[in-house]
Design an enzyme around this catalytic site. Sequence first.
Site, PDB file in Angstrom:
ATOM      1  N   HIS A   2       0.842  -1.210   0.000  1.00 39.42           N
ATOM      2  CA  HIS A   2       0.000   0.000   0.000  1.00 39.42           C
ATOM      3  C   HIS A   2       0.870   1.250   0.000  1.00 39.42           C
ATOM      4  CE1 HIS A   2       0.412   0.705   4.408  1.00 39.42           C
ATOM      5  NE2 HIS A   2       0.263  -0.600   4.557  1.00 39.42           N
TER       6      HIS A   2
ATOM      7  N   GLU B 176      -5.215   1.541   2.188  1.00 37.84           N
ATOM      8  CA  GLU B 176      -5.153   0.356   3.044  1.00 37.84           C
ATOM      9  C   GLU B 176      -5.367   0.734   4.504  1.00 37.84           C
ATOM     10  OE1 GLU B 176      -3.479  -2.932   5.497  1.00 37.84           O
ATOM     11  OE2 GLU B 176      -2.898  -0.841   5.486  1.00 37.84           O
ATOM     12  N   GLU B 177      -4.910   1.938   4.875  1.00 36.30           N
ATOM     13  CA  GLU B 177      -4.966   2.340   6.281  1.00 36.30           C
ATOM     14  C   GLU B 177      -6.340   2.839   6.714  1.00 36.30           C
ATOM     15  OE1 GLU B 177      -2.810   1.516   8.284  1.00 36.30           O
ATOM     16  OE2 GLU B 177      -0.826   1.512   7.364  1.00 36.30           O
TER      17      GLU B 177
ATOM     18  N   ASP C 243      -0.359   4.390   1.057  1.00 31.86           N
ATOM     19  CA  ASP C 243      -0.733   5.363   2.087  1.00 31.86           C
ATOM     20  C   ASP C 243      -0.059   5.029   3.414  1.00 31.86           C
ATOM     21  OD1 ASP C 243      -2.331   3.014   2.190  1.00 31.86           O
ATOM     22  OD2 ASP C 243      -3.895   4.028   3.332  1.00 31.86           O
TER      23      ASP C 243
HETATM   24 ZN   LIG Z   1       0.558  -1.596   6.401  1.00 30.71          ZN
END
Ligand SMILES: [Zn+2]
Length: 434
Positions: free
Chosen positions: A81, A147-148, A83
Site C-alpha cells: 500500500h 489500506e490504512e 498510504d
Molecule cells: Zn501496512
Amino acid sequence: MADEQALDEVVRFTSDLIRIDTTNRGGGDCRERPAAEYAAEQLAGAGLEPVLLERTAGRTNVVARIEGSDPSADALLVHGHLDVVPARAEDWSVHPFSGEIRDGVVWGRGAVDMKNMDAMILAVVRGWARAGVRPRRDVVVAFTADEEDSARDGSGFLAGEHAALFEGCTEGVSESGAFTFHDGAGRQLYPIAAGERGTGWLKLTARGRAGHGSKVNKENAVTRLAAAITRIGEYEWPARLTPTVRAALTELALLYGIESDPDDVDGLLHKLGPAAKLVEATVRNSANPTMLEAGYKVNVIPGEAVAYVDGRHLFGVEDEFRATLDELTGPDVDWEFHHRSIALQAPLDSPTYAKMRAAVEEFAPEGHVVPYCMSGGTDAKEFSRLGITGYGFTPLKLPEGYDYQAMFHGVDERVPVEALHFGVRVLDRFLRTA
Ligand SMILES: [Zn+2]
C-alpha cells in the site's frame, strides 16, 4: 541475484516515497496519486506497462504484470500500500516526511509500513529488466491506495472492479512477515504470516430516558453504556487455535524443547518467554473499547450514549465472537458492525510457503522460519475475494534491540539500510523462483 544498483535503488526509493506525504487521515482524506505516479514511472523504466486506476480522484492504484516463463503456472500477486497513517512532527526525532538517511538508517513514516516493501518490489523488478530475468510465474505487481482506512478506494476497488488485472493469481505476498525476531536468548526467528485475524469494529448504542441531572434516573444511557463496555473490556476470551497458530505453537515448542499440553495454551505461552509475543495476540479473539461519545452538558442526562470497540476475531470463530458480544452488551445496549472484514487462513504445506522459507534460509542461514498469524488485517483480505491466498512476506534482517512491532504506526519509524538490502535479495530470490 540482486545487483548493486538494486541495493542502491531500494534505499533511494524508500526515502523518496517517504518524502511523498501520503497521510491517510481516514474518511477519504488522502491523496496517493504522487506516490502512485512515482511507482509507475519506476515500473515504466523497467519496460513494464503500469496502469493507474482511481475510484476517487487522487486515490490512485498502480497495477502491472510481468510475464512469467512458464505459461502453465499460476500467477503470483505481490502488493504494497502507498498510504501511511498520520505522524505528528513534534513527537519525532527527525521530520516524519524527511526520508532522512542517517547512520545507515532510513527514517520516516512508512519506513516499515510499508514504503520499504514498495521500494523493494520496484528495485527487484527493475533489476530483472536490467539482467533480462523472467520469473517462472506471471508476477502481478500492485500498489494500492487506502489500506490504512477502508480499502474502498484501494484493494477493495481493485478486487471489485478490476478483477481481470489479477487473472490467474492464486497467491499473494505483502506486508508483515519474514522479519528478524530476536528471542533474547540468541535465537533469530523469521515469522512468515499465513493468516490474519478478522476485524469487527463495533458501534454500541445505549438508549435511556433523557432528563435533569439532579433527578433519580435508573434508565441512564451513560451508565448502561459504561456497564457494557466494562464487561467487554474485562472479558477474558477463551483460547481458540487456528491451524496456523497451532502450527506456530508446535514449531516453537519443538525449537525450544518445551513439553507442552496442547490444551494449556497460556502455560505454553508462559514457557516460551519472549517468543510468546509472536503468538499471544492470536490465540484468542479480542475486543477493546476505544471511543466514547455521550452528553453535552454536565446537568443533562442524554437519551443516548455511543461507544466504539475494536474487535478482532480468529478464522473460523466469528459466530462465537458475535454471540459473545450479544451477551456482553446485554439487553439495554444495541451493537452493530461499524466496519468488518473476514479472517484469513493460508496453508503451510504449499510450495509457495516452502519457497519463501527457502529464500529466507538462503540469506539468513542462522535463522529459524516459523509460521504466524497477523493480529490485524491487510489488503490481503480484499484480494482473497478473487481467490488469492495471502501470505505476509516482507523480508527484513533486523538488528537486536530494534523493536519492529513498535515501528508500525509508531513514533520514529525507521528501517536499517542493511535490512532493505536483505529484503531485496530475499524477495528477488523468492519471486523469481516461486
Ligand atoms: Zn501496512
